[in-house]
Design a protein around this motif. Sequence first.
Motif, PDB file in Angstrom:
ATOM      1  N   ARG A   1     -25.109   7.913  29.576  1.00  0.00           N
ATOM      2  CA  ARG A   1     -25.955   7.179  28.638  1.00  0.00           C
ATOM      3  C   ARG A   1     -27.371   7.048  29.208  1.00  0.00           C
ATOM      4  N   LEU A   2     -27.461   6.669  30.477  1.00  0.00           N
ATOM      5  CA  LEU A   2     -28.781   6.475  31.096  1.00  0.00           C
ATOM      6  C   LEU A   2     -29.557   7.784  31.197  1.00  0.00           C
ATOM      7  N   ALA A   3     -28.849   8.896  31.242  1.00  0.00           N
ATOM      8  CA  ALA A   3     -29.525  10.194  31.318  1.00  0.00           C
ATOM      9  C   ALA A   3     -30.353  10.485  30.068  1.00  0.00           C
ATOM     10  N   LEU A   4     -30.032   9.824  28.964  1.00  0.00           N
ATOM     11  CA  LEU A   4     -30.769  10.018  27.716  1.00  0.00           C
ATOM     12  C   LEU A   4     -31.992   9.121  27.607  1.00  0.00           C
ATOM     13  N   ALA A   5     -32.103   8.120  28.484  1.00  0.00           N
ATOM     14  CA  ALA A   5     -33.051   7.019  28.279  1.00  0.00           C
ATOM     15  C   ALA A   5     -34.488   7.390  28.599  1.00  0.00           C
ATOM     16  N   ASP A   6     -35.369   7.048  27.663  1.00  0.00           N
ATOM     17  CA  ASP A   6     -36.806   7.023  27.961  1.00  0.00           C
ATOM     18  C   ASP A   6     -37.193   5.653  28.501  1.00  0.00           C
ATOM     19  N   HIS A   7     -36.454   4.631  28.057  1.00  0.00           N
ATOM     20  CA  HIS A   7     -36.676   3.249  28.498  1.00  0.00           C
ATOM     21  C   HIS A   7     -35.315   2.575  28.629  1.00  0.00           C
ATOM     22  N   VAL A   8     -35.235   1.569  29.505  1.00  0.00           N
ATOM     23  CA  VAL A   8     -33.990   0.842  29.722  1.00  0.00           C
ATOM     24  C   VAL A   8     -34.239  -0.654  29.580  1.00  0.00           C
ATOM     25  N   VAL A   9     -33.424  -1.319  28.764  1.00  0.00           N
ATOM     26  CA  VAL A   9     -33.415  -2.781  28.691  1.00  0.00           C
ATOM     27  C   VAL A   9     -32.324  -3.266  29.644  1.00  0.00           C
ATOM     28  N   ASP A  10     -32.711  -4.086  30.594  1.00  0.00           N
ATOM     29  CA  ASP A  10     -31.767  -4.625  31.578  1.00  0.00           C
ATOM     30  C   ASP A  10     -31.025  -5.801  30.950  1.00  0.00           C
ATOM     31  N   ALA A  11     -29.713  -5.615  30.733  1.00  0.00           N
ATOM     32  CA  ALA A  11     -28.906  -6.661  30.105  1.00  0.00           C
ATOM     33  C   ALA A  11     -27.855  -7.199  31.071  1.00  0.00           C
ATOM     34  N   THR A  12     -28.166  -7.158  32.359  1.00  0.00           N
ATOM     35  CA  THR A  12     -27.197  -7.622  33.355  1.00  0.00           C
ATOM     36  C   THR A  12     -27.306  -9.115  33.629  1.00  0.00           C
ATOM     37  N   GLY A  13     -28.399  -9.736  33.185  1.00  0.00           N
ATOM     38  CA  GLY A  13     -28.622 -11.139  33.505  1.00  0.00           C
ATOM     39  C   GLY A  13     -28.325 -12.072  32.343  1.00  0.00           C
ATOM     40  N   THR A  14     -29.068 -13.158  32.295  1.00  0.00           N
ATOM     41  CA  THR A  14     -28.891 -14.148  31.233  1.00  0.00           C
ATOM     42  C   THR A  14     -29.449 -13.627  29.915  1.00  0.00           C
ATOM     43  N   LEU A  15     -29.146 -14.346  28.835  1.00  0.00           N
ATOM     44  CA  LEU A  15     -29.692 -13.987  27.528  1.00  0.00           C
ATOM     45  C   LEU A  15     -31.210 -13.990  27.572  1.00  0.00           C
ATOM     46  N   ALA A  16     -31.784 -15.016  28.183  1.00  0.00           N
ATOM     47  CA  ALA A  16     -33.248 -15.103  28.262  1.00  0.00           C
ATOM     48  C   ALA A  16     -33.824 -13.911  29.017  1.00  0.00           C
ATOM     49  N   GLN A  17     -33.165 -13.482  30.085  1.00  0.00           N
ATOM     50  CA  GLN A  17     -33.647 -12.330  30.850  1.00  0.00           C
ATOM     51  C   GLN A  17     -33.530 -11.040  30.046  1.00  0.00           C
ATOM     52  N   THR A  18     -32.450 -10.922  29.292  1.00  0.00           N
ATOM     53  CA  THR A  18     -32.277  -9.737  28.441  1.00  0.00           C
ATOM     54  C   THR A  18     -33.369  -9.680  27.378  1.00  0.00           C
ATOM     55  N   LEU A  19     -33.647 -10.819  26.746  1.00  0.00           N
ATOM     56  CA  LEU A  19     -34.692 -10.857  25.719  1.00  0.00           C
ATOM     57  C   LEU A  19     -36.061 -10.545  26.316  1.00  0.00           C
ATOM     58  N   ARG A  20     -36.305 -11.015  27.516  1.00  0.00           N
ATOM     59  CA  ARG A  20     -37.579 -10.719  28.167  1.00  0.00           C
ATOM     60  C   ARG A  20     -37.714  -9.217  28.429  1.00  0.00           C
ATOM     61  N   SER A  21     -36.643  -8.590  28.901  1.00  0.00           N
ATOM     62  CA  SER A  21     -36.659  -7.149  29.120  1.00  0.00           C
ATOM     63  C   SER A  21     -36.838  -6.402  27.798  1.00  0.00           C
ATOM     64  N   ALA A  22     -36.178  -6.888  26.743  1.00  0.00           N
ATOM     65  CA  ALA A  22     -36.322  -6.268  25.416  1.00  0.00           C
ATOM     66  C   ALA A  22     -37.761  -6.359  24.926  1.00  0.00           C
ATOM     67  N   ASP A  23     -38.389  -7.498  25.149  1.00  0.00           N
ATOM     68  CA  ASP A  23     -39.786  -7.692  24.722  1.00  0.00           C
ATOM     69  C   ASP A  23     -40.711  -6.735  25.480  1.00  0.00           C
ATOM     70  N   GLU A  24     -40.442  -6.588  26.774  1.00  0.00           N
ATOM     71  CA  GLU A  24     -41.287  -5.695  27.592  1.00  0.00           C
ATOM     72  C   GLU A  24     -41.178  -4.252  27.115  1.00  0.00           C
ATOM     73  N   VAL A  25     -39.948  -3.815  26.818  1.00  0.00           N
ATOM     74  CA  VAL A  25     -39.763  -2.436  26.357  1.00  0.00           C
ATOM     75  C   VAL A  25     -40.382  -2.260  24.983  1.00  0.00           C
ATOM     76  N   TRP A  26     -40.217  -3.234  24.089  1.00  0.00           N
ATOM     77  CA  TRP A  26     -40.825  -3.134  22.759  1.00  0.00           C
ATOM     78  C   TRP A  26     -42.351  -3.006  22.875  1.00  0.00           C
ATOM     79  N   SER A  27     -42.923  -3.756  23.758  1.00  0.00           N
ATOM     80  CA  SER A  27     -44.368  -3.684  23.963  1.00  0.00           C
ATOM     81  C   SER A  27     -44.789  -2.292  24.415  1.00  0.00           C
ATOM     82  N   ARG A  28     -43.994  -1.690  25.288  1.00  0.00           N
ATOM     83  CA  ARG A  28     -44.340  -0.341  25.796  1.00  0.00           C
ATOM     84  C   ARG A  28     -44.205   0.699  24.685  1.00  0.00           C
ATOM     85  N   ILE A  29     -43.149   0.629  23.891  1.00  0.00           N
ATOM     86  CA  ILE A  29     -42.930   1.701  22.913  1.00  0.00           C
ATOM     87  C   ILE A  29     -43.814   1.546  21.664  1.00  0.00           C
ATOM     88  N   THR A  30     -44.391   0.368  21.458  1.00  0.00           N
ATOM     89  CA  THR A  30     -45.232   0.168  20.280  1.00  0.00           C
ATOM     90  C   THR A  30     -46.720   0.200  20.622  1.00  0.00           C
TER      91      THR A  30
END
Length: 200
Positions: free
Chosen positions: A170-199
């Motif tokens: 799965r990771l071999a396909l990734a242009d970007h990775v959202v880290d979902a190993t931590g808390t919900l707040a940490q996952t959302l923060r990683s999601a926000d960072e990736v969204w900012s990069r791709i937009t």
Amino acid sequence: MRIIGLTGGIAAGKSTVSKRWAEHGGIVVDADRLARDAVAPGSPGLAQVAERFGSSVIAADGSLDRAALGAIVFSDPAARKDLEAITHPEVWRLAQRAFDEAGAADPDAMVVYDVPLLAEARGSRPIRFDAVVVVDAPAAQRIERLVEHRGMARDDAERRVAAQASDADRLALADHVVDATGTLAQTLRSADEVWSRITS
């Protein structure tokens, strides 16, 4: 229009990320919903499933008995491949229609294709993504989430995770990775960072 492929293993947190990106203006196309449409009562897809797997996977009301089908395909890799050969082409067709509709409504749309089996179906995928994002949490952690949060028996959880692509594939396909190993707040923060990069 840009199309972002969003994928991740079961219980990785992909739905959390897609909901977050919808809040940021992304137009989410949910492959799981399309997969249900592909085998809706009266559809050619459901007829093919019944022909391959028998009447035991059809409920009394004529709909697909997902539990019965799941019991077959998650314990038999060949059966799972047969099911995917039936459903994947129809899901892609429905997805392309949804993308076309989104682009017609807004030529600048950011479409998020929420697709669990991207790694598994990549060989037959006719869609080119502008970026692929993987929501990542290791298999062992996802098994624990299935047991603790979804009440799944550990054997079932392990089978479900093993039936999907490996974390490495799965990771071999990734242009970007959202880290979902931590808390919900940490996952959302990683999601926000990736969204900012791709937009940007």
